[in-house]
Design a protein around this motif. Structure first.
Motif, mmCIF file in Angstrom:
data_model
loop_
_atom_site.group_PDB
_atom_site.id
_atom_site.type_symbol
_atom_site.label_atom_id
_atom_site.label_comp_id
_atom_site.label_asym_id
_atom_site.label_seq_id
_atom_site.Cartn_x
_atom_site.Cartn_y
_atom_site.Cartn_z
ATOM 1 N N LEU A 330 46.770 41.347 23.309
ATOM 2 C CA LEU A 330 46.040 42.272 22.618
ATOM 3 C C LEU A 330 47.061 43.265 22.386
ATOM 4 N N VAL A 331 46.748 43.705 20.953
ATOM 5 C CA VAL A 331 47.536 44.971 20.634
ATOM 6 C C VAL A 331 46.613 45.723 19.879
ATOM 7 N N ASN A 332 46.179 46.885 20.132
ATOM 8 C CA ASN A 332 45.117 47.801 19.306
ATOM 9 C C ASN A 332 45.791 48.407 18.154
ATOM 10 N N ARG A 333 44.969 48.883 17.256
ATOM 11 C CA ARG A 333 45.625 49.474 15.946
ATOM 12 C C ARG A 333 46.574 50.440 16.296
ATOM 13 N N THR A 334 46.617 51.354 16.893
ATOM 14 C CA THR A 334 47.382 52.507 17.261
ATOM 15 C C THR A 334 48.748 52.056 17.651
ATOM 16 N N ALA A 335 48.767 50.984 18.617
ATOM 17 C CA ALA A 335 49.966 50.499 19.001
ATOM 18 C C ALA A 335 50.720 49.873 17.671
ATOM 19 N N LYS A 336 50.062 49.016 16.865
ATOM 20 C CA LYS A 336 50.358 48.650 15.775
ATOM 21 C C LYS A 336 51.124 49.577 14.808
ATOM 22 N N ASN A 337 50.342 50.590 14.533
ATOM 23 C CA ASN A 337 50.967 51.869 13.693
ATOM 24 C C ASN A 337 52.169 52.248 14.204
ATOM 25 N N MET A 338 52.209 52.443 15.597
ATOM 26 C CA MET A 338 53.451 53.057 16.388
ATOM 27 C C MET A 338 54.506 52.388 16.233
ATOM 28 N N PHE A 339 54.568 50.952 16.068
ATOM 29 C CA PHE A 339 55.635 50.339 15.790
ATOM 30 C C PHE A 339 55.807 49.570 14.571
ATOM 31 N N ASN A 340 54.765 49.936 13.568
ATOM 32 C CA ASN A 340 54.922 49.536 12.095
ATOM 33 C C ASN A 340 54.640 48.044 11.921
ATOM 34 N N LEU A 341 53.579 47.442 12.719
ATOM 35 C CA LEU A 341 53.342 46.198 12.596
ATOM 36 C C LEU A 341 52.247 45.662 11.584
ATOM 37 N N ASN A 342 51.762 46.923 10.868
ATOM 38 C CA ASN A 342 50.629 46.786 9.793
ATOM 39 C C ASN A 342 49.590 46.034 10.382
ATOM 40 N N GLU A 343 49.054 44.860 9.925
ATOM 41 C CA GLU A 343 47.888 44.176 10.252
ATOM 42 C C GLU A 343 48.212 42.703 10.526
ATOM 43 N N LYS A 344 49.437 42.432 10.702
ATOM 44 C CA LYS A 344 49.837 41.034 10.932
ATOM 45 C C LYS A 344 49.186 40.426 12.180
ATOM 46 N N GLU A 345 49.040 39.064 12.098
ATOM 47 C CA GLU A 345 48.621 38.548 13.394
ATOM 48 C C GLU A 345 49.747 38.491 14.506
ATOM 49 N N VAL A 346 49.360 38.783 15.631
ATOM 50 C CA VAL A 346 50.218 38.828 16.603
ATOM 51 C C VAL A 346 49.689 38.053 17.963
ATOM 52 N N ILE A 347 48.604 37.895 18.069
ATOM 53 C CA ILE A 347 48.136 37.160 19.283
ATOM 54 C C ILE A 347 48.672 35.661 19.559
ATOM 55 N N GLY A 348 48.993 35.653 20.870
ATOM 56 C CA GLY A 348 49.625 34.434 21.235
ATOM 57 C C GLY A 348 51.136 34.307 20.916
ATOM 58 N N LYS A 349 51.746 35.245 20.302
ATOM 59 C CA LYS A 349 53.068 35.083 20.063
ATOM 60 C C LYS A 349 53.820 36.038 21.135
ATOM 61 N N PRO A 350 55.210 35.371 21.227
ATOM 62 C CA PRO A 350 55.970 35.942 22.430
ATOM 63 C C PRO A 350 56.167 37.528 22.075
ATOM 64 N N LEU A 351 56.249 38.389 23.077
ATOM 65 C CA LEU A 351 56.294 39.889 22.899
ATOM 66 C C LEU A 351 57.692 40.097 22.181
ATOM 67 N N GLU A 352 58.757 39.374 22.516
ATOM 68 C CA GLU A 352 60.163 39.888 21.803
ATOM 69 C C GLU A 352 60.310 39.335 20.438
ATOM 70 N N ASP A 353 59.210 38.451 20.044
ATOM 71 C CA ASP A 353 59.426 38.038 18.705
ATOM 72 C C ASP A 353 58.335 39.029 17.553
ATOM 73 N N VAL A 354 57.680 39.743 18.422
ATOM 74 C CA VAL A 354 56.516 40.718 17.625
ATOM 75 C C VAL A 354 57.235 42.187 17.628
ATOM 76 N N PHE A 355 57.923 42.540 18.669
ATOM 77 C CA PHE A 355 58.340 43.782 18.806
ATOM 78 C C PHE A 355 59.788 43.968 18.806
ATOM 79 N N GLN A 356 60.418 44.582 17.916
ATOM 80 C CA GLN A 356 61.826 44.454 18.003
ATOM 81 C C GLN A 356 62.658 45.698 18.417
#
Length: 636
Positions: A330-356
């Motif tokens: 789970l990643v909520n909208r605030t966390a996505k905005n903090m790390f500029n993830l926009n609205e891309k799908e991240v569920i199930g993906k490795p943490l290091e692939d999503v958050f640089q």
């Protein structure tokens, strides 16, 4: 009866350990972590149930299923479905998956699914053994069995409960060549049976039909949990508001609990329902009951998830949740905005692939000595996040993040103001102290005047010490003290104790020192580290009644050097212990005659943290306090 063999393909060994503890004799579980090991076992051993975890939509899942189906078409296959898209689910059904489990799951849920699978497989095998004819797909019965197996996979894979109802009723009518079919579900609130799907009934009748359990055949099925058949040539009214010539009712069971009735009937034809048709409909009912329960659980989970998503969307804190393999849950909208993830799908993906972000990923992946764990993250745009990491049982890890940039800026402004004012005050205070000391040199003063002069001197020195402490704290927090060298902490502690012993005067304290052998050097500023020891010893002396005991310990454990200063003083009230390292804070039980600015421990904390260490206190009011400082050993 011999143990049933169950193969579990998962990267999480904890699930296997829990299953063995829960059911040591009922089933024989075999655990593997990869596709190659699973295929090797499937070629050499027969399994009644195979559970496969799909963590990354890998094609290897289909390879396992295809091999299983080629060796033993009756093997019951359960897919632990992690973050799969709808296309992957459909392909799984076509390949032969019989049931799905949706994380987060417990060991009990896995065991329940295994029991259902083994029961269903055994029922089908027993029925096939009783048949005097071939079950080849070239025969009518063989085709019905193949059709039933396909229907079962389709039904158990669906999460749309209304679709399940319709498909099951249509399949029951088709398998038995019946004229009509119906599916009744028990309404636990009213205690009545409600018709949820039907074939060849009027729509208005289906929508309004309700049937009591008492004195009805369907109610008898609910109460006894066994099928009922009517094969009379004379039409019978069976408390359904319609007449039938032949009727077949079978229970829908989940974990021994009857949740409904699946029925087929003939109104016009006198054709009776056979034992073979009863067995087919009973097997279909088992599939239906499992699918209904799965859909109900999924719907409840979705409702709770939507509530949680709504809450997490509205809160201002960022929230990130991963499983034990550091895959995003789970990643909520605030966390996505903090790390500029926009609205891309991240569920199930490795943490290091999503958050640089190296600091964030290390907070999750580092094995911390204790949880909850607190840290700070600085983003590229200068924002600072206060991060709190906790463990969630049977889920993984969760981090909440608050933007503290505004408070940091306020703290910076405050520090600048304090430093500026402190510098500006030092000159007039020095002048005041100098002129006061000159008063006694320019003429005689009486005793009262001498007392007034002494009070002024004490007050000026107190304010001067306070200003010096503020300036010291400001320099430490600003990072101006960059001097680093190898420091023998044992030598510093010995010198500090010698100085204190010469200064304690009338206190009559007993100061003891215990240093373990081979305490290594630490890297730091020797002046600042001496200040830490001095401040802790000074507090111990001042807050311990005359004749008290003060114990200083220094030891080396693993990659850390540990300093402890323990006293037999007044102690610190529990309500104050969380704030004792804050600026200007003093305990509520401090005697009025004990001087202090409330900055000594704040300076200790700042120095220790600037040396990548930790400091904390353990205290009981009236019994004394023990301050512990932990500093890293070079190269650790």
């Amino acid at each position: 009866m011999a143990n049933e063999n169950v193969l579990l393909v998962t990267k999480d060994p904890e699930i296997g350990n829990q299953l063995n503890l829960l059911s040591p004799t009922e089933y024989t579980f075999t655990f593997v972590r990869d596709t190659e090991s699973a295929l090797s076992l499937v070629h050499s051993q027969e399994f009644e149930v195979v559970i496969v975890e799909n963590s990354d939509n890998s094609e290897s899942v289909f390879t396992i299923i295809e091999v299983l189906r080629s060796f033993n078409p009756t093997t019951y296959v359960i897919l632990i479905n992690v973050g799969s898209d709808l296309d992957f689910v459909h392909r799984s059904i076509r390949k032969g998956v019989s049931d799905f489990l949706i994380p987060p799951i417990t060991s009990d849920q896995i065991l329940d699914a295994v029991r259902v699978g083994i029961t269903r497989k055994n029922n089908l095998l027993q029925w096939m053994k009783k048949q005097p004819f071939s079950t080849s797909v070239s025969t009518p019965v063989g085709r019905k069995i193949k059709e039933l197996e396909s229907l079962g996979r389709s039904v158990t894979a669906s999460l749309d409960i209304d679709h399940i109802f319709t498909v099951v009723v249509d399949a029951a009518v088709k398998l038995t060549n019946a004229e009509e079919g119906s599916l009744l579900i028990l309404d636990e609130d009213s205690g009545e049976l409600q018709m949820r799907a039907a074939r060849n009934f009027q729509e208005e009748f289906v929508r309004t039909f309700r049937l009591p359990i008492k004195n009805t055949l369907a109610g008898e099925v609910i109460r006894r949990g066994i099928p009922i058949t009517i094969n009379e040539k004379t039409p019978q009214k069976i408390k359904t508001m319609y007449l039938v010539r032949a009727l077949l009712y079978v229970p829908l069971k989940i974990q021994g609990r009857v949740i409904g009735v699946l029925g087929v009937d003939n109104r016009e034809s006198s054709q009776s329902f056979t034992k073979e048709q009863l067995s087919l409909v009973s097997t279909l009912a088992d599939y239906a009951a499992t699918a209904i329960e799965n859909a109900r659980l999924y719907r409840n989970t979705e409702v709770e998830r939507q509530k949680l998503d709504s809450i997490l969307t509205q809160i201002e804190d960022g929230v990130i949740v991963t499983d034990n393999d550091y895959r995003i849950v789970l990643v909520n909208r605030t966390a996505k905005n903090m790390f500029n993830l926009n609205e891309k799908e991240v569920i199930g993906k490795p943490l290091e692939d999503v958050f640089q972000h190296e600091v964030l990923t290390s907070i999750f992946t580092t094995k911390h000595d204790e949880l909850p764990f607190r840290s700070e993250i600085e983003l590229e745009d200068g924002y600072i996040l206060n991060t709190h990491l906790v463990e969630i049982p049977e889920v993984g890890l969760a981090a909440t993040m608050q933007d503290i940039s505004y408070f940091r800026e306020l703290d910076r402004i405050k520090s600048e103001f304090v430093n500026t004012v402190s510098h500006d005050l030092r000159s007039p205070l020095t002048a005041i102290l100098g002129y006061v000391e000159l008063i006694t040199k320019v003429g005689e003063v009486n005793e009262q005047q001498r007392a007034f002069i002494k009070r002024v001197q004490i007050s000026v020195r107190y304010i001067t010490d306070l200003i010096n402490d503020l300036l010291e704290l400001g320099r430490i927090e600003a990072g101006f003290d960059t001097r680093r060298e190898h420091v023998p902490l044992d030598v510093i502690v010995k010198y500090a104790i010698d100085d204190v012993k010469n200064q304690i005067g009338d206190y009559e304290h007993t100061i003891s020192l215990e240093i373990k052998h081979d305490v290594p050097d630490v890297v730091g500023d020797p002046i600042r580290l001496r200040q830490v020891v001095d401040n802790l010893l000074s507090n111990a002396v001042r807050y311990t009644p005359n004749g008290g005991q003060i114990m200083v310990r220094l030891k080396h454990e693993g990659s850390q050097v540990i300093l402890q200063v323990e006293d037999s003083g007044v102690g610190i009230p529990y309500v104050d212990q969380s704030y004792i390292f804050d600026r200007f804070y003093r305990g509520g039980n401090v005697p009025e005659n004990v001087p202090g600015s409330g900055l000594g421990l704040a300076i200790v904390k700042s120095i220790v943290e600037s040396h990548q260490g930790r400091v904390w206190v353990e205290s009981r009011p009236g019994e004394g306090s023990c301050f512990t400082v932990v500093l890293p050993v070079p190269g650790s």
